[in-house]
Design a protein around this motif. Sequence first.
Motif, PDB file in Angstrom:
ATOM      1  N   LEU A 209       0.833  -1.204   0.000  1.00  0.00           N
ATOM      2  CA  LEU A 209       0.000   0.000   0.000  1.00  0.00           C
ATOM      3  C   LEU A 209       0.866   1.253   0.000  1.00  0.00           C
ATOM      4  O   LEU A 209       0.591   2.217  -0.724  1.00  0.00           O
ATOM      5  CB  LEU A 209      -0.922  -0.007   1.220  1.00  0.00           C
ATOM      6  CG  LEU A 209      -1.744   1.263   1.452  1.00  0.00           C
ATOM      7  CD1 LEU A 209      -2.630   1.574   0.256  1.00  0.00           C
ATOM      8  CD2 LEU A 209      -2.582   1.129   2.722  1.00  0.00           C
ATOM      9  N   LYS A 210       1.924   1.239   0.792  1.00  0.00           N
ATOM     10  CA  LYS A 210       2.819   2.401   0.857  1.00  0.00           C
ATOM     11  C   LYS A 210       3.453   2.661  -0.505  1.00  0.00           C
ATOM     12  O   LYS A 210       3.623   3.820  -0.916  1.00  0.00           O
ATOM     13  CB  LYS A 210       3.901   2.164   1.912  1.00  0.00           C
ATOM     14  CG  LYS A 210       4.757   3.385   2.212  1.00  0.00           C
ATOM     15  CD  LYS A 210       5.699   3.108   3.372  1.00  0.00           C
ATOM     16  CE  LYS A 210       6.500   4.346   3.742  1.00  0.00           C
ATOM     17  NZ  LYS A 210       7.406   4.081   4.902  1.00  0.00           N
ATOM     18  N   GLY A 211       3.786   1.592  -1.218  1.00  0.00           N
ATOM     19  CA  GLY A 211       4.355   1.756  -2.553  1.00  0.00           C
ATOM     20  C   GLY A 211       3.377   2.408  -3.514  1.00  0.00           C
ATOM     21  O   GLY A 211       3.756   3.263  -4.318  1.00  0.00           O
ATOM     22  N   VAL A 212       2.102   2.013  -3.434  1.00  0.00           N
ATOM     23  CA  VAL A 212       1.075   2.617  -4.286  1.00  0.00           C
ATOM     24  C   VAL A 212       0.913   4.095  -3.948  1.00  0.00           C
ATOM     25  O   VAL A 212       0.867   4.958  -4.838  1.00  0.00           O
ATOM     26  CB  VAL A 212      -0.273   1.884  -4.115  1.00  0.00           C
ATOM     27  CG1 VAL A 212      -1.396   2.637  -4.827  1.00  0.00           C
ATOM     28  CG2 VAL A 212      -0.177   0.461  -4.652  1.00  0.00           C
ATOM     29  N   LEU A 213       0.826   4.405  -2.652  1.00  0.00           N
ATOM     30  CA  LEU A 213       0.670   5.794  -2.221  1.00  0.00           C
ATOM     31  C   LEU A 213       1.858   6.641  -2.670  1.00  0.00           C
ATOM     32  O   LEU A 213       1.693   7.752  -3.198  1.00  0.00           O
ATOM     33  CB  LEU A 213       0.535   5.860  -0.698  1.00  0.00           C
ATOM     34  CG  LEU A 213      -0.702   5.202  -0.077  1.00  0.00           C
ATOM     35  CD1 LEU A 213      -0.571   5.163   1.438  1.00  0.00           C
ATOM     36  CD2 LEU A 213      -1.968   5.938  -0.477  1.00  0.00           C
ATOM     37  N   ARG A 214       3.050   6.117  -2.460  1.00  0.00           N
ATOM     38  CA  ARG A 214       4.263   6.859  -2.824  1.00  0.00           C
ATOM     39  C   ARG A 214       4.319   7.115  -4.328  1.00  0.00           C
ATOM     40  O   ARG A 214       4.665   8.217  -4.768  1.00  0.00           O
ATOM     41  CB  ARG A 214       5.494   6.077  -2.363  1.00  0.00           C
ATOM     42  CG  ARG A 214       6.805   6.850  -2.496  1.00  0.00           C
ATOM     43  CD  ARG A 214       7.994   5.991  -2.091  1.00  0.00           C
ATOM     44  NE  ARG A 214       9.213   6.763  -2.115  1.00  0.00           N
ATOM     45  CZ  ARG A 214       9.847   7.233  -1.054  1.00  0.00           C
ATOM     46  NH1 ARG A 214       9.360   6.993   0.152  1.00  0.00           N
ATOM     47  NH2 ARG A 214      10.955   7.933  -1.162  1.00  0.00           N
ATOM     48  N   HIS A 215       3.969   6.101  -5.109  1.00  0.00           N
ATOM     49  CA  HIS A 215       3.990   6.246  -6.567  1.00  0.00           C
ATOM     50  C   HIS A 215       3.019   7.331  -7.023  1.00  0.00           C
ATOM     51  O   HIS A 215       3.370   8.185  -7.858  1.00  0.00           O
ATOM     52  CB  HIS A 215       3.624   4.915  -7.215  1.00  0.00           C
ATOM     53  CG  HIS A 215       3.440   4.996  -8.699  1.00  0.00           C
ATOM     54  ND1 HIS A 215       4.495   5.143  -9.582  1.00  0.00           N
ATOM     55  CD2 HIS A 215       2.315   4.969  -9.468  1.00  0.00           C
ATOM     56  CE1 HIS A 215       4.035   5.197 -10.819  1.00  0.00           C
ATOM     57  NE2 HIS A 215       2.722   5.098 -10.778  1.00  0.00           N
TER      58      HIS A 215
ATOM     59  N   GLY B 205       9.765   8.787   7.864  1.00  0.00           N
ATOM     60  CA  GLY B 205       8.717   9.665   7.365  1.00  0.00           C
ATOM     61  C   GLY B 205       7.631   9.900   8.396  1.00  0.00           C
ATOM     62  O   GLY B 205       7.571   9.241   9.439  1.00  0.00           O
ATOM     63  N   LYS B 206       6.758  10.832   8.104  1.00  0.00           N
ATOM     64  CA  LYS B 206       5.678  11.176   9.025  1.00  0.00           C
ATOM     65  C   LYS B 206       4.467  10.257   8.884  1.00  0.00           C
ATOM     66  O   LYS B 206       3.565  10.291   9.714  1.00  0.00           O
ATOM     67  CB  LYS B 206       5.266  12.630   8.804  1.00  0.00           C
ATOM     68  CG  LYS B 206       6.352  13.629   9.193  1.00  0.00           C
ATOM     69  CD  LYS B 206       5.909  15.052   8.944  1.00  0.00           C
ATOM     70  CE  LYS B 206       6.944  16.039   9.499  1.00  0.00           C
ATOM     71  NZ  LYS B 206       8.266  15.877   8.871  1.00  0.00           N
ATOM     72  N   LEU B 207       4.450   9.441   7.831  1.00  0.00           N
ATOM     73  CA  LEU B 207       3.286   8.598   7.567  1.00  0.00           C
ATOM     74  C   LEU B 207       3.533   7.156   8.005  1.00  0.00           C
ATOM     75  O   LEU B 207       4.572   6.574   7.702  1.00  0.00           O
ATOM     76  CB  LEU B 207       2.955   8.615   6.071  1.00  0.00           C
ATOM     77  CG  LEU B 207       1.695   7.857   5.652  1.00  0.00           C
ATOM     78  CD1 LEU B 207       0.452   8.561   6.177  1.00  0.00           C
ATOM     79  CD2 LEU B 207       1.635   7.725   4.135  1.00  0.00           C
ATOM     80  N   THR B 208       2.562   6.604   8.727  1.00  0.00           N
ATOM     81  CA  THR B 208       2.577   5.185   9.087  1.00  0.00           C
ATOM     82  C   THR B 208       1.441   4.497   8.342  1.00  0.00           C
ATOM     83  O   THR B 208       0.295   4.949   8.393  1.00  0.00           O
ATOM     84  CB  THR B 208       2.386   4.987  10.603  1.00  0.00           C
ATOM     85  OG1 THR B 208       3.463   5.621  11.301  1.00  0.00           O
ATOM     86  CG2 THR B 208       2.370   3.508  10.956  1.00  0.00           C
ATOM     87  N   VAL B 209       1.768   3.418   7.654  1.00  0.00           N
ATOM     88  CA  VAL B 209       0.792   2.676   6.854  1.00  0.00           C
ATOM     89  C   VAL B 209       0.590   1.303   7.479  1.00  0.00           C
ATOM     90  O   VAL B 209       1.553   0.637   7.847  1.00  0.00           O
ATOM     91  CB  VAL B 209       1.275   2.527   5.396  1.00  0.00           C
ATOM     92  CG1 VAL B 209       0.247   1.783   4.557  1.00  0.00           C
ATOM     93  CG2 VAL B 209       1.567   3.896   4.791  1.00  0.00           C
TER      94      VAL B 209
ATOM     95  N   ALA C  95     -12.670  -4.317   3.704  1.00  0.00           N
ATOM     96  CA  ALA C  95     -11.411  -3.934   4.337  1.00  0.00           C
ATOM     97  C   ALA C  95     -11.408  -2.432   4.592  1.00  0.00           C
ATOM     98  O   ALA C  95     -12.222  -1.689   4.032  1.00  0.00           O
ATOM     99  CB  ALA C  95     -10.226  -4.320   3.456  1.00  0.00           C
ATOM    100  N   VAL C  96     -10.481  -2.001   5.432  1.00  0.00           N
ATOM    101  CA  VAL C  96     -10.301  -0.583   5.739  1.00  0.00           C
ATOM    102  C   VAL C  96      -8.844  -0.218   5.488  1.00  0.00           C
ATOM    103  O   VAL C  96      -7.938  -0.920   5.948  1.00  0.00           O
ATOM    104  CB  VAL C  96     -10.670  -0.268   7.206  1.00  0.00           C
ATOM    105  CG1 VAL C  96     -10.331   1.184   7.540  1.00  0.00           C
ATOM    106  CG2 VAL C  96     -12.143  -0.542   7.463  1.00  0.00           C
ATOM    107  N   ILE C  97      -8.617   0.858   4.748  1.00  0.00           N
ATOM    108  CA  ILE C  97      -7.269   1.396   4.581  1.00  0.00           C
ATOM    109  C   ILE C  97      -7.029   2.373   5.727  1.00  0.00           C
ATOM    110  O   ILE C  97      -7.768   3.346   5.892  1.00  0.00           O
ATOM    111  CB  ILE C  97      -7.115   2.115   3.231  1.00  0.00           C
ATOM    112  CG1 ILE C  97      -7.238   1.106   2.084  1.00  0.00           C
ATOM    113  CG2 ILE C  97      -5.776   2.843   3.151  1.00  0.00           C
ATOM    114  CD1 ILE C  97      -7.157   1.738   0.707  1.00  0.00           C
TER     115      ILE C  97
END
Length: 213
Positions: free
Chosen positions: A24-30, A70-74, A123-125
């Motif tokens: 998920l982090k990879g998708v968000l970062r992309h 980073g400031k984001l936790t996934v 599911a919940v993101i």
Amino acid sequence: MKKRDRANGGRTAGAEYYIPAASLKGVLRHEVRRLLGRMAHAAPAMAADQLPGKIEKHLADLFGSTDSTGKLTVHDIVVTGTPVTVARDSSQTDQPVYTKIDRLTGGSYVSALKRQQEIQGTAVISLELAVKPAADGYFHYIFPLVYVLRRLGAELVPLGGRTVAGLGQFKAPTVNIDCGGETWNIETGPDLSAGNRRQLEVWWEAFAGWCRQ
């Protein structure tokens, strides 16, 4: 999507399906990188050779890098669901078979045939942003995340599925945000309430200012 044993008080309590946080982090970062790239190219005063470094700096601030946190936790996306039977013609099996492609030669090899069960469920993101809400100093982080989450919820960005690019589908009616004692429920569709549209504009202005730094 992966499968693992579900822990329950130190004991195994069946299995659960999940999409790893790293995926998920990879998708968000992309997606955020693409957005930052469009913002950077729209800045006429920015030299072309400075763009990559500036984009990576902002990405590291939000997602982290090899040198910083980073400031984001996934979190992992745990799917509450079961295998589903997909209607296929008589020549196909219940479970589709996919062939891996050799990245060097572009060819396929029979030994890498992979059979995959398709899963459907809910599911919940869940994301956490480690910021101090004082003086609205976090607004510039919210816009790019809401932008990507709305695209995910509208099924415009694939998530999970059978390849690294992802062919799975995720659909959600709203992006829910709780920060600084305030709560927002932003629609993922094109019809935004007047209040949510104004709030997105506030976050957008903060994000645009951050991109110019």
